[in-house]
Write a protein that holds these residues in place. Structure first.
Motif, mmCIF file in Angstrom:
data_model
loop_
_atom_site.group_PDB
_atom_site.id
_atom_site.type_symbol
_atom_site.label_atom_id
_atom_site.label_comp_id
_atom_site.label_asym_id
_atom_site.label_seq_id
_atom_site.Cartn_x
_atom_site.Cartn_y
_atom_site.Cartn_z
ATOM 1 N N ASP A 188 12.145 93.476 -2.011
ATOM 2 C CA ASP A 188 11.990 92.595 -0.955
ATOM 3 C C ASP A 188 12.110 91.225 -1.185
ATOM 4 O O ASP A 188 12.651 90.469 -0.260
ATOM 5 N N LYS A 191 15.824 91.024 -0.783
ATOM 6 C CA LYS A 191 16.081 90.739 0.743
ATOM 7 C C LYS A 191 15.697 89.384 1.296
ATOM 8 O O LYS A 191 16.522 88.902 2.101
ATOM 9 N N THR B 323 14.143 102.136 12.952
ATOM 10 C CA THR B 323 13.951 102.558 11.556
ATOM 11 C C THR B 323 15.221 102.137 10.627
ATOM 12 O O THR B 323 14.984 101.766 9.507
ATOM 13 N N LEU B 324 16.460 102.400 10.984
ATOM 14 C CA LEU B 324 17.672 102.109 10.237
ATOM 15 C C LEU B 324 17.910 100.553 10.159
ATOM 16 O O LEU B 324 18.281 100.072 9.026
ATOM 17 N N GLY B 327 14.031 98.848 9.132
ATOM 18 C CA GLY B 327 13.081 99.478 8.319
ATOM 19 C C GLY B 327 11.728 99.482 8.739
ATOM 20 O O GLY B 327 10.539 99.708 8.091
ATOM 21 N N ILE B 338 11.301 107.207 6.395
ATOM 22 C CA ILE B 338 11.793 106.142 5.396
ATOM 23 C C ILE B 338 11.264 106.201 3.969
ATOM 24 O O ILE B 338 12.039 106.126 3.115
ATOM 25 N N ALA B 342 13.741 106.869 0.419
ATOM 26 C CA ALA B 342 13.722 106.192 -0.937
ATOM 27 C C ALA B 342 13.575 107.310 -2.181
ATOM 28 O O ALA B 342 13.847 106.784 -3.252
ATOM 29 N N GLU B 350 18.524 102.508 1.279
ATOM 30 C CA GLU B 350 17.259 101.879 1.708
ATOM 31 C C GLU B 350 17.319 101.171 2.925
ATOM 32 O O GLU B 350 18.239 100.549 3.239
ATOM 33 N N VAL B 351 16.530 101.555 3.770
ATOM 34 C CA VAL B 351 16.678 101.346 5.195
ATOM 35 C C VAL B 351 16.484 99.986 5.545
ATOM 36 O O VAL B 351 15.879 99.220 4.659
ATOM 37 N N GLY B 352 17.160 99.253 6.667
ATOM 38 C CA GLY B 352 16.837 97.982 7.125
ATOM 39 C C GLY B 352 18.264 97.503 6.862
ATOM 40 O O GLY B 352 19.174 98.055 6.738
ATOM 41 N N THR B 363 24.816 105.359 7.628
ATOM 42 C CA THR B 363 24.169 105.338 8.857
ATOM 43 C C THR B 363 24.911 105.994 9.809
ATOM 44 O O THR B 363 24.419 106.920 10.525
#
Lengths: 359, 676
Positions: A188, A191, B323-324, B327, B338, B342, B350-352, B363
């Motif tokens: 995170d 990110k 979701t994709l 996240g 999700i 992982a 890793e979604v997001g 994707t």
């Protein structure tokens, strides 16, 4: 796929049951459970999963080695569980990490485990790399002398976590870093750096290679310094995985406001050693007889002696030494001995900087 | 152009990723699992995904994705069987299908209803997948700009949907959602590690409750118990009648209705947290509203099947959007998705935003899998419909112990602790009561799923905004009041208003009669009691760790206010008010053969026995006595069925290399596996 291999392995074990010889230590037909106090997704999982099949090959009787996960309370739950395990037949193993070591060192009230009861058989380390955005990196010339007026934002997992290493380093370099507390995992943090919310960050070696190196190649991130690695004399030297990046020690020496001789650096180094060069240690429970310990030591030594070991471990774990037997014991000692002055410095600093009370 | 340089090659790469025999094999396996899960009432995407979760670890990512997407995509296809043949929704996404599908089956037109439903499902599924493709294309550049305030607003937007879920009494919905959030806040605080509603004496709770357990408990267990009490087969007769072609023709005749409902499904799916429980009702409402001749609805109008069925498959494509892209889970099953992602490979997916940037090919592979799964699912449903229809004539009492056994095993995988089962039972009990008194269970789950994103993003946004404002007012406003944030705020406000207005038309859990005041009042008092406990607990968190207390304090106060207003309303309103909804009231017709407590006692018995002698021994006693006593089976059948159950459990556990929950017996004696 994994399931399939397991079925095959299971069948193989069943076959080999018939051929059990009564040697001194023989794990034929047994299953060794290697408990990792984290979830399936973390670095410790990768580490144990890398070693598990190799260990199975090199232990007498080729037992099945399975990695079990017992996440909870930042690994304290699993470690407390392991403290209660007694030696039975040598099939219980435990893997700790820097996140297990830090609460122990800082006297966290949840810690009910005692490292000196356990028998280390193998240890390995990792490194860490701090990086900046290109704008700030222009001011960085191997020292932070030109960066004193700037404000940085850093996503911090928690004051008493491994993040205290970067936090203390930046503090010593005189950087004005604002900590955004309570992020979930270093991923995170990266990110936040990518979206521009954070302007400084660090990652452990494998995450850096995977997640940050592409940013570096695109010109969106610039490596600043590594935490370094330890040489045989216990001195901090350049991280072999990142030989071109200066260490914090070098940057500190070159920066006017930073000193590598005072109590601050001593405390930093003590916690760095506990957190990185001997970050992951594998243990057998209290009361394990010497012949079982020796068997494991021999197996891990055989893994290290493989001709392709350097190559495959560099790929999965980075270029860091693996310690076996007595070396692992001294690695553990390094990891859990922090002298009282370093400890009291850090607890005092955590109190004043983050308001964390450890008493 | 991004479109040609990045997206198009990725689109092709995605196709190449999946077009391998092994991947297609896993996809078909997933589709079959999904079909099986969908047929059984009470089991939906959450149960299915949590069952395969332990198999995901280290699996090649594309294989794992094929398995999971295949399963999730077809649950809304096969759940139609139960809805049409028996009038029991096969999963929460097929509740509205019952209204017209079941009457059609009673008229001997089951085949026509099913084929219309499958045609609509297939169409909806394809629309959903195409939308996802398109949305990823246009949203990608915007999404990469999202920071904490934007992500916070996306989560808040999801929470605002509680308004539409709340049903007849909005305050009950808000309270259900806030209780879900409070339950999610149990455990170590995310920032300072202060304990919330837990203590180190019971370490289990310090890690918080797992979604798998809460999802299974709140949805699956109440359905199983309700069906068990009725003690019937899922369906009464296995004959489907003729009319397969008629159904497809029906769909073709109403293709525009189907298209509109598919779009509704996509839009509802996109909203974080909302998931399947309402999409069918919205589509049904739309179908009725836009039809001139309304007389046939509820009596077997095929349009009442086409509408909901077009929407509920389309929502999976929509649900993958938040979701994709962010996240942020689009629904309860997406939250598990999700987590499962992982586990795949060495955790490279890793979604997001990261996924859109680094794994665009994966994707798009998901999009392709989604579309293919819908095709396979439909083909299999039509080809196997005869056999599946026979399956539904088995007495539910003979299936329920196995479903319960599987759910228990799935729940136990999350923490490997006996407490997993105890919590599953506890949450299941809460779910039963919420179902009984018509408190929205979807709202509870939305609260539970979105509590963590809301708390984390709020915390990050708040801290960073503080830092920015110290740098300058302009920098601060740039951060918190970006155009995206402002747009999302407007959308959220609109959705709350529209949602509350629409809520009256939506019976997310069917009609519930009102009755006496006493039981609903006691339940409300218990809920208020829990909220008060949460409030006092949060208030005891020391001031230096205030950041851990802010969220539960805020939620508990909102919840408490709702509770007190409800109390006053209960005092003032008559017994017939929807406030006093109580499912046990219209039970006088003898619909339920068994009482609630004896049925629950069976499961409580399994739990107690497990704590005494471990799961496998307890399961043996439970299965044997259940089949012999409750189901009244002969000794031979009892033994065969029980042995099959135990054998299946042992096989699963051996495959996964897992132990079973041990009991007191195991702490005294060491027993061989699987008794350990």
């Amino acid at each position: 796929m994994k399931t399939l291999t397991r079925i095959v392995a299971g069948a193989a074990v069943a076959l080999s049951l018939t051929a059990t010889a009564h040697a001194d230590v023989d794990f034929s037909g047994k299953t060794i459970e290697w408990t990792i106090p984290f979830s399936e997704t973390g670095g410790s999982a990768k580490w144990a999963n890398f070693f598990a099949p190799l260990l199975s090959e090199n232990l007498p009787g080729n037992p099945t080695v399975v990695v079990k996960f017992m996440p909870g309370a930042g690994s304290t739950k699993g470690a407390n569980w392991f403290q209660e395990q007694q030696h039975t037949d040598g099939t219980v193993m435990f893997g700790s990490s820097g996140s297990t070591q830090f609460p122990y060192l800082l006297g966290d009230p949840r810690v009910r485990y005692e490292y000196s009861d356990w028998n280390p058989v193998m240890a390995s380390g990792t490194g860490g790399v701090a990086y900046l955005n290109p704008e700030a990196a222009k001011k960085f010339n191997g020292t932070t002398n030109n960066m004193q007026g700037m404000t940085f934002i850093y996503g911090n997992q928690g004051a008493t976590r491994l993040d205290l290493i970067p936090a203390l380093a930046w503090k010593m370099l005189g950087l004005n870093v604002e900590h955004v507390m309570g992020i979930k995992g270093r991923g995170d943090g990266r990110k936040m750096f990518e979206s521009g919310e954070a302007t400084i960050d660090y990652q452990t070696s494998s995450s850096f290679l995977k997640g940050v190196q592409p940013l570096v190649d695109e010109g969106k991130a610039v490596p600043m310094m590594t935490w370094g690695a330890l040489d045989v004399n216990g001195q901090i030297v350049r991280d072999p995985t990142f030989p071109d990046v200066p260490t914090f020690k070098e940057v500190c020496e070159a920066t006017f406001s930073c000193s590598t001789t005072g109590p601050e650096f001593k405390a930093w180094k003590a916690f760095f050693i506990a957190g990185f060069p001997s970050q992951k240690i594998s243990f057998l429970p209290a009361g394990t007889p010497q012949d079982v310990i020796d068997t494991y030591t021999k197996a891990f030594a055989a893994i290290r002696a493989r001709s392709d070991f350097a190559e495959i471990s560099a790929k999965h774990l980075g270029k860091y030494p693996m310690y076996v037997g007595d070396e692992a014991k001294s690695a553990l000692n390094e990891a859990i001995t922090v002298d009282a002055s370093a400890k009291s410095f850090v607890t005092g600093w955590l109190q004043s900087e983050f308001g964390v009370s450890l008493n | 152009m991004d479109l040609f340089n990045i997206a198009l090659p990725a689109f092709v790469d995605g196709w190449q990723l999946i077009i391998q025999p092994l991947v297609i094999g896993y996809l078909i396996l997933g589709v079959m699992l999904g079909l099986a899960i969908g047929i059984f009432p009470g089991l939906g995407g959450i149960a299915g995904l949590s069952l395969v979760l332990p198999f995901m670890f280290g699996l090649d990512p594309i294989l794992g994705l094929a398995l999971m997407v295949g399963m999730v995509a077809v649950v809304p296809t096969s759940d139609t069987f139960a809805s049409v043949l028996m009038g029991i929704p096969g999963s929460s996404a097929s509740q509205a299908t019952v209204l017209d599908g079941f009457p059609m089956a009673k008229k001997g037109m089951a085949a026509r209803a099913l084929s219309a439903a499958f045609a609509s499902s297939l169409f909806g599924g394809i629309v959903g997948a195409s939308f996802l493709t398109f949305f990823i294309l246009i949203a990608r550049p915007v999404v990469l700009e999202f920071k904490s305030p934007e992500l916070l607003m996306v989560s808040a937007f999801g929470l605002s949907m509680v308004g539409i879920l709340a049903g007849r009494v909005a305050l009950k919905g808000i309270m259900a959602a806030s209780v879900g959030m409070l339950v999610a806040s149990i455990g170590e605080g995310p920032f300072n590690g202060e304990l919330r509603m837990s203590s180190y004496d019971v370490p289990y709770f310090t890690d918080g409750l797992k979604l798998v357990i809460v999802g299974l408990g709140i949805f699956a267990i109440p359905e199983i118990v309700a069906l068990l009490r009725k003690d019937k087969a899922i369906a009464e007769q296995a004959s489907l009648g003729a009319g397969w072609l008629d159904g497809v023709k029906d769909w073709w005749q109403h293709k525009w209705l189907s298209a509109r409902c598919a779009l509704i499904g996509v839009v509802v799916g996109v909203i974080p947290g909302l998931g399947g429980s309402v999409v069918d009702w919205i589509a049904y409402g739309h179908t009725v509203q836009t039809t001139k001749d309304k007389a046939g609805f509820g009596k077997g109008d095929v349009r009442g099947v086409i509408g909901p069925e077009s929407s509920n498959n389309a929502k999976e494509g929509g649900g993958l959007v938040p979701t994709l892209l962010f996240g942020i889970p689009g629904s309860g099953s997406m939250a598990i998705f999700i987590g499962a992602l992982a586990l795949l490979g060495s955790g490279e997916l890793e979604v997001g935003q990261v996924m859109l940037k680094d794994n665009l090919d994966y994707t798009y592979a998901i999009v392709w899998l989604l579309a293919l799964a819908n095709v396979f699912g439909t083909i299999l449903c039509i080809a196997l419909s005869g056999q599946i229809a026979k399956l539904t004539t088995i007495r539910f009492t003979l299936i329920a112990p196995f479903i319960f056994m599987i759910i228990s095993f799935a729940a136990f995988q999350s923490g490997q602790d006996l407490m997993d089962l105890a919590v599953l039972f506890g949450i299941g009990f809460l779910g039963i009561l919420m179902r009984r008194f018509d408190w929205s269970r979807p709202a509870f789950l939305i609260g539970f799923v979105l509590a963590n994103p809301v708390e984390n993003y709020a915390n990050n946004a708040n801290q960073i905004a503080g830092i920015r404002f110290r740098q300058g007012t302009e920098a601060g406003f740039d951060y918190i009041a970006s155009p995206i944030v402002l747009t999302l705020i407007v959308i959220t406000v609109i959705s709350v208003i529209v949602g509350l207005r629409q809520a009256r038309n939506i019976r997310a859990e069917g009609e519930v009669a009102s009755g006496t005041k006493r039981a609903p009042l006691i339940f409300l008092l218990c809920i208020i009691g829990f909220v008060l406990f949460a409030l006092f607990d949060a208030a005891t968190i020391p001031s230096y760790a205030l950041v851990d207390a802010v969220f539960p304090l805020f939620v508990a106060i909102v919840s408490l206010i709702c509770g007190l207003v409800l109390l006053v309303q209960m005092r003032l309103k008559p017994e017939t008010d929807p406030l006093f909804a109580d499912r046990e009231q219209h039970d006088s017709e003898g619909e339920n053969k068994f009482g609630l407590w004896p049925t629950l006692a069976w499961f409580a018995g399994l739990l107690v026995l497990t704590s005494l002698m471990g799961f496998i021994l307890a399961l043996g006693i439970f299965l044997i006595s259940f089949f012999a006593i409750r189901a009244g089976q002969s000794a031979l059948r009892t033994l065969v069925l029980s042995a099959a159950g135990i054998g299946f459990m042992c096989f699963m556990a051996w495959l996964l290399n897992r132990d079973f929950p041990p009991g007191l017996l195991q702490s005294a004696y060491s027993l061989p596996w699987p008794l350990t």
